[in-house]
Enzyme design. Sequence first.
Site, PDB file in Angstrom:
ATOM      1  N   LYS A   1       0.836  -1.188   0.000  1.00 56.33           N
ATOM      2  CA  LYS A   1       0.000   0.000   0.000  1.00 56.33           C
ATOM      3  C   LYS A   1       0.877   1.246   0.000  1.00 56.33           C
ATOM      4  CE  LYS A   1      -3.936  -2.207   0.256  1.00 56.33           C
ATOM      5  NZ  LYS A   1      -3.385  -3.544   0.071  1.00 56.33           N
ATOM      6  N   ASP A   2       0.418   2.264  -0.716  1.00 58.04           N
ATOM      7  CA  ASP A   2       1.161   3.509  -0.862  1.00 58.04           C
ATOM      8  C   ASP A   2       1.349   4.199   0.488  1.00 58.04           C
ATOM      9  OD1 ASP A   2       2.088   6.099  -1.685  1.00 58.04           O
ATOM     10  OD2 ASP A   2       1.216   5.710  -3.658  1.00 58.04           O
ATOM     11  N   ARG A   3       2.464   4.896   0.614  1.00 53.16           N
ATOM     12  CA  ARG A   3       2.735   5.672   1.830  1.00 53.16           C
ATOM     13  C   ARG A   3       1.822   6.888   1.925  1.00 53.16           C
ATOM     14  NH1 ARG A   3       6.536   9.957   2.724  1.00 53.16           N
ATOM     15  NH2 ARG A   3       7.423   9.598   0.656  1.00 53.16           N
TER      16      ARG A   3
END
Length: 359
Positions: A78-80
């Site tokens: 998952k993206d930061r």
Amino acid sequence: MSLPEWEFGHGAPSATGVIRKTPEDFRVWEQALVQPSGEGNHVWLELEKRGANTDWVAGQLARAAGVARRDVGYAGMKDRHGVTTQWFSVGLQEASQPDWEHWQIPDVTVISALRHGRKLKRGALRGNRFHLVVRDVTGSADELQQRLEQVAAEGVPNYFGAQRFGHEGRNVAQAARWLEKGGRLARNRRGIYLSAARSFLFNQVLSERVRQGNWNLLMDGDLAQLDGSRSVFPCSLPDVTLEQRCREFDIHPTGPLPGRSGRDGALPVRAAAGIEQDALKPNEGLVAGLVRAGAEAARRSLRLKPEALEWHLEGQRLELQFGLPSGAYATSVLRELLRVSDAMASSVRMPDPEQRKIS
């Protein structure tokens, strides 16, 4: 290298907007494939993370528990830049600090914790649910409304998102050099390069199908994929039943994730094969390198239909909610609606300042 601007399924949008002005503007909820049993040597943690990427959180969990990094599992990256709820697992057999209630990780909150007998494996998720806010929207409200209705009914091209390719496509360029010259790589870096190269080639084929106007239709010789499944089967057209199933989103046309042939060895033929061969020809060296590297060939649906897409447009603020299957990108939905700039990613093009406010 600069990534191409792949073709738009519904034509290039004229409206613009800004995403991720705050992490709360980009919320993601992971939809688990497996529920923990309540018993076992692994603790499964449902975590909400803010402004932190998945791999960093996994490393912090390993440190807090006093276990090796390999003892921490998660289903998907998952993206930061956002607020994400997702599951992690920690093997406690050799943990020096097994009491998870005392683990402290910045910007991470434990929502629930349950025991299970096995480590959480990569890919073990049904999909993700998104709640996005686009701000500073400009352009025609009527056109944007029409696009929203069109995307809800017809879906979008199932492109891999720009984050797959690294800053300015750097992972693709580095993958090409490595595949040509060889050399030793860390396991995770090798996986990143192989994924970037295969994703780039898939997008090239999909873009050509979009250009020809058949990305959401079956072609003679296509390999079709059953909705919600990875299994594919060959299609010979005309076939009224198959074409109807495609219109109803029961099956989908697919494109290649190049590599060496799998056990079934299925390949498209006739018209569908011709398009793939022509689209891949400029990158024959990259395809050959993937085969030499032992990447396993696979297929991916050419189209993506957001589940239960809902929206609310008021003034310069667009709010979106929808679900996507595992491996699909919310940014691929957004790009068909409006041109967005990412407030948290300097590599994304900013919108034209001359654009009018939404009318």
